[in-house]
Enzyme design. Structure first.
Site, PDB file in Angstrom:
ATOM      1  N   LYS A  27       0.836  -1.210   0.000  1.00  0.00           N
ATOM      2  CA  LYS A  27       0.000   0.000   0.000  1.00  0.00           C
ATOM      3  C   LYS A  27       0.871   1.261   0.000  1.00  0.00           C
ATOM      4  O   LYS A  27       0.613   2.206  -0.763  1.00  0.00           O
ATOM      5  CB  LYS A  27      -0.925  -0.004   1.221  1.00  0.00           C
ATOM      6  CG  LYS A  27      -2.067  -1.003   1.115  1.00  0.00           C
ATOM      7  CD  LYS A  27      -2.788  -1.217   2.441  1.00  0.00           C
ATOM      8  CE  LYS A  27      -3.860  -2.289   2.297  1.00  0.00           C
ATOM      9  NZ  LYS A  27      -4.483  -2.641   3.570  1.00  0.00           N
ATOM     10  N   GLN A  43      -4.345  -0.893   9.707  1.00  0.00           N
ATOM     11  CA  GLN A  43      -4.303  -2.242   9.138  1.00  0.00           C
ATOM     12  C   GLN A  43      -4.944  -3.252  10.089  1.00  0.00           C
ATOM     13  O   GLN A  43      -4.595  -3.323  11.266  1.00  0.00           O
ATOM     14  CB  GLN A  43      -2.844  -2.632   8.850  1.00  0.00           C
ATOM     15  CG  GLN A  43      -2.672  -4.000   8.213  1.00  0.00           C
ATOM     16  CD  GLN A  43      -3.307  -4.112   6.830  1.00  0.00           C
ATOM     17  OE1 GLN A  43      -3.261  -3.172   6.040  1.00  0.00           O
ATOM     18  NE2 GLN A  43      -3.900  -5.237   6.543  1.00  0.00           N
ATOM     19  N   ASP A  89     -10.853   3.294   4.111  1.00  0.00           N
ATOM     20  CA  ASP A  89     -11.283   1.892   4.063  1.00  0.00           C
ATOM     21  C   ASP A  89     -12.801   1.774   3.938  1.00  0.00           C
ATOM     22  O   ASP A  89     -13.324   0.697   3.687  1.00  0.00           O
ATOM     23  CB  ASP A  89     -10.818   1.154   5.329  1.00  0.00           C
ATOM     24  CG  ASP A  89      -9.667   0.189   5.053  1.00  0.00           C
ATOM     25  OD1 ASP A  89      -9.420  -0.112   3.878  1.00  0.00           O
ATOM     26  OD2 ASP A  89      -9.022  -0.251   6.014  1.00  0.00           O
TER      27      ASP A  89
END
Length: 299
Positions: A53, A97, A120
């Site tokens: 990422k 994460q 997200d």
């Protein structure tokens, strides 16, 4: 044989569009999109995801910030870091994460991220906007957004008259995927582990989306001839044919069987997976445009 839907190629086209959009935003405002990624502990898979990422964010021309915290970080310390990032105007997207180490209340951490920085797409506000059909002001969860682009690459933007079946009802994927399909005018059935006659329901689907985490669960005779199959599963299984102790990645769909029946299918790996990171980059550049008072791009 089915057309293989190339997630890598689609993801590359999305990230190139993101890079161009980020460049134009910087030229107009002097600001780069800022993405902050937070990882806690030493889970190797999580570190691999975070590294990919961060690398992609740099390729897109973002200001990429990574916070790597030790396993014994407290809930209060993590919430304090998120609060700092929320207050930092140079950070447009925040990603924590998952999974977090077991002593964390992950939901409280996710919901502490400002919805406009929640790249997200997991905050209750963003989930609620999607559920009410507002695709213009929220941020959509990355994996379903990417899977939707792959479905649209076959069927176009309007899915009127098509039956879609989603196997899986998670907040992370199944529910938002169902909402996206519904928003595009498909007739949607949400199926799951308690669904009766699951195979028969799957066989009604023009678009069949599998996200259950069970390798090869969806068999060829579950697939309607000519259907589009979107396989979201990523399962590591033993591969003795490759040598002792070796493994391979497979999806939730028995690929060889299904590809003989379907008209189009996503492979694993190389299907939905690459789209997740691409849509994370898309969400970040969208969030940056909104924060800087510019019209956000569409992907």
């Amino acid at each position: 044989m089915a057309v293989v839907i190339d997630g890598k190629a689609k993801a590359a086209s999305v990230t190139e569009a993101v890079r161009i959009s980020a460049e134009a935003l910087e030229a107009a405002t002097g600001a780069k999109p800022g993405l902050a990624v937070v990882i806690v502990g030493d889970d190797p898979a999580s570190h691999a995801y975070v590294n990919s990422k961060s690398k992609m964010a740099k390729q897109c021309g973002f200001n990429s910030i990574q916070h790597t915290l030790p396993e014994d970080t407290t809930q209060a310390d993590l919430l304090s870091l998120v609060a700092e990032l929320n207050a930092d105007s140079a950070v447009h997207g925040i990603l924590v994460q998952l999974p977090l180490p077991r002593h964390f209340d992950s939901e409280a951490v996710i919901q502490s991220i400002l919805p406009e920085k929640d790249v997200d797409g997991l905050s209750v506000l963003n989930a609620g906007k999607l559920a009410t059909g507002d695709l213009e002001t929220g941020l959509i969860s990355c994996t379903p957004a990417g899977a939707m682009l792959l479905a649209r690459s076959i069927h176009g933007d309007d899915l009127s008259g098509l039956n879609a079946v989603v196997i899986g009802r998670s907040n992370l994927f199944g529910k938002p995927m169902g909402q996206l399909l519904l928003n595009a005018n498909a007739t949607v059935t949400m199926a799951h582990s308690r669904t009766k006659d699951l195979a028969a329901i799957c066989k009604t689907a023009d678009i069949l989306v599998a996200a259950v985490g069970r390798p090869g669960m969806v068999k060829g005779d579950w697939v309607k001839p000519g259907a589009t199959v979107i396989d979201v599963g990523i399962n590591r299984i033993p591969a003795p044919e490759k040598g002792e102790g070796k493994s391979k990645l497979v999806g939730d769909v028995a690929y060889d069987e299904a590809s003989a029946v379907a008209a189009a299918i996503t492979p694993v790996p190389g299907g939905v997976g690459p789209m997740t990171i691409a849509m994370l980059m898309a969400n970040t550049v969208i969030a940056a445009h909104r924060a800087l008072g510019k019209t956000a791009p569409k992907f």
